[in-house]
Write a protein that holds these residues in place. Sequence first.
Motif, short mmCIF file in Angstrom:
data_model
loop_
_atom_site.label_atom_id
_atom_site.label_comp_id
_atom_site.label_asym_id
_atom_site.label_seq_id
_atom_site.Cartn_x
_atom_site.Cartn_y
_atom_site.Cartn_z
N SER A 49 4.32 -8.34 6.18
CA SER A 49 3.54 -7.99 5.09
C SER A 49 2.75 -9.02 4.54
CB SER A 49 4.77 -7.87 3.88
OG SER A 49 5.92 -7.01 4.37
N VAL A 50 2.78 -10.48 4.45
CA VAL A 50 2.00 -11.29 4.07
C VAL A 50 0.71 -11.17 4.97
CG1 VAL A 50 1.51 -13.72 3.94
CG2 VAL A 50 3.57 -12.89 3.21
N ALA A 89 -9.72 4.03 1.79
CA ALA A 89 -9.37 4.16 3.13
C ALA A 89 -8.77 2.64 3.64
CB ALA A 89 -10.71 4.48 4.19
N THR A 90 -7.36 2.74 4.35
CA THR A 90 -6.46 1.68 4.63
C THR A 90 -6.44 1.45 5.96
OG1 THR A 90 -4.61 2.82 4.48
CG2 THR A 90 -5.33 1.89 2.48
N ALA A 110 5.97 -6.66 -4.21
CA ALA A 110 6.64 -5.92 -2.83
C ALA A 110 5.72 -4.66 -2.30
CB ALA A 110 7.92 -5.23 -3.39
N MET A 111 5.65 -4.58 -1.33
CA MET A 111 4.84 -3.42 -0.84
C MET A 111 5.28 -2.00 -1.33
SD MET A 111 2.72 -4.99 1.20
CE MET A 111 1.78 -3.67 1.59
N ALA A 112 4.07 -1.30 -1.45
CA ALA A 112 4.31 0.04 -2.47
C ALA A 112 4.22 0.89 -0.84
CB ALA A 112 3.38 0.52 -3.18
N ARG A 113 4.98 2.12 -1.05
CA ARG A 113 5.10 2.86 0.20
C ARG A 113 5.21 4.60 -0.33
NH1 ARG A 113 10.34 4.11 1.52
NH2 ARG A 113 11.70 2.81 0.99
N THR A 114 5.22 5.26 0.66
CA THR A 114 5.74 6.77 0.25
C THR A 114 7.22 6.78 0.61
OG1 THR A 114 5.35 7.36 2.55
CG2 THR A 114 3.46 7.48 1.08
N THR A 121 0.77 0.34 3.01
CA THR A 121 -0.53 -0.26 3.69
C THR A 121 -1.13 -1.24 2.74
OG1 THR A 121 -1.63 1.67 2.63
CG2 THR A 121 -1.11 2.00 4.88
N ALA A 122 -2.06 -0.81 1.83
CA ALA A 122 -2.57 -1.81 0.80
C ALA A 122 -1.97 -1.74 -0.45
CB ALA A 122 -3.87 -1.39 0.73
N GLN A 123 -1.18 -0.96 -0.98
CA GLN A 123 -0.69 -0.96 -2.53
C GLN A 123 0.40 -1.81 -2.50
OE1 GLN A 123 -0.52 2.89 -4.44
NE2 GLN A 123 -2.06 3.67 -3.28
N PHE A 124 0.48 -2.27 -3.52
CA PHE A 124 1.77 -3.25 -3.80
C PHE A 124 2.08 -3.05 -5.30
CE2 PHE A 124 -2.45 -5.41 -4.81
CZ PHE A 124 -2.33 -5.67 -6.22
#
Length: 188
Positions: A49-50, A89-90, A110-114, A121-124
């Motif tokens: 993640s980092v 685009a990621t 934290a990492m955002a996800r579906t 990917t990129a969203q947090f």
Amino acid sequence: LMKPIALSLLAGLLFLVCSAAQAETVAVVLQTSKGDITLELDAEKAPQSVENFLAYVDAGFYDGTIFHRVIPDFMIQGGGLDPDMTKKATRDPVQNEAKNGLKNLRGTIAMARTQAPHSATAQFFINHKDNANLDYPSFDGWGYAVFGRVTEGMDVVDAIAAAPTTTRAGRRDVPQETILIESVTRLR
């Protein structure tokens, strides 16, 4: 003669231990239109993640993105949309590291996800309160991977979380006033 050698060896060992520990944490600053947020990232417990986040930082990906989802007493989310609400685009998604022992406490990132566990990917997001329901195993058997924490700027997080929201481009909880991520840069 033995005492100075032993002290030199001890000093050298101490230097190596401190250097190794320092290498595991990286600090970045998010410069936003509401102020700066400094983050310490935990490369030891969340290496993928980092590494992923820093690849986006180093590429300048986050510069000019927005906090597009803001829910008080929950979290603030950003890092993937332009001010016109266009998704950027990621790179490929990373493996979910939510089993790393880090908890979704107030001030952690934290990492955002579906709904797919390995879709980050990129969203947090930055937790605005303790969100134990997002910790592994959470409601879906996975949870959300924490990879760092705010060390300065929780007042900025609070200000962003307090922003009035609306629905825009089919998305709810969008700040009425654009909250820009001007830049994200490494401090160490």
